[in-house]
Design an enzyme around this catalytic site. Structure first.
Site, PDB file in Angstrom:
ATOM      1  N   CYS A  30       0.838  -1.207   0.000  1.00 11.28           N
ATOM      2  CA  CYS A  30       0.000   0.000   0.000  1.00 11.28           C
ATOM      3  C   CYS A  30       0.875   1.260   0.000  1.00 11.28           C
ATOM      4  O   CYS A  30       1.522   1.567   1.002  1.00 11.28           O
ATOM      5  CB  CYS A  30      -0.908  -0.053   1.228  1.00 11.28           C
ATOM      6  SG  CYS A  30      -1.764   1.482   1.620  1.00 11.28           S
ATOM      7  N   CYS A  33       0.066   3.789   2.688  1.00 12.88           N
ATOM      8  CA  CYS A  33       0.528   3.274   3.990  1.00 12.88           C
ATOM      9  C   CYS A  33       2.009   3.579   4.185  1.00 12.88           C
ATOM     10  O   CYS A  33       2.428   4.009   5.262  1.00 12.88           O
ATOM     11  CB  CYS A  33       0.313   1.766   4.074  1.00 12.88           C
ATOM     12  SG  CYS A  33      -1.409   1.237   3.966  1.00 12.88           S
TER      13      CYS A  33
END
Length: 125
Positions: A30, A33
């Site tokens: 991600c 993230c």
């Protein structure tokens, strides 16, 4: 304070053993993230007495499912074992500091009383 990696095995003891726990649900693939990680790490160094932890949703799928994580990153903050804040998406350093400040300022006696009243109301329904 170092950021702790949470697993099924240590999640409960971490939440019950700390007054405030800030949890970042994330995954290695991600990009948002990974972009949020330095902000999260920096906040962990600035907020003494607050536990910061990460849940890798790829490795800890049962935890992600238990908390109904639908998108990542998702930030969740526990205070006295109560989920006070839960929001998907990245926060800026200022936003994260602001949220943590508000969590610290909460009147937890009132929060627990509100929960008790809600539970009594649900039981009577």
């Amino acid at each position: 304070m170092a950021v702790q990696e949470l697993t099924q095995e240590n999640f409960e003891s971490t939440v019950t053993g700390n007054d405030i726990v800030v949890v970042d649900f994330w995954a290695p693939w991600c990009a948002p993230c990974r972009a949020f990680a330095p902000t999260f790490e920096a906040a962990s160094e600035q907020h003494e007495g607050v536990a910061f932890a990460k849940v890798n949703t790829e490795e800890q799928q049962s935890l992600a499912a238990a908390f109904q994580i639908r998108s990542i990153p998702t930030l969740m903050i526990f205070r006295e074992q109560v989920i006070i804040f839960s929001q998907p998406g990245m926060l800026s350093a200022g936003q994260l500091d602001d949220v943590i400040g508000k969590v610290k300022a909460l009147d937890m006696a009132q929060v627990h009383e509100d929960i008790r009243r809600q539970q009594e109301g649900a039981a009577g329904a």
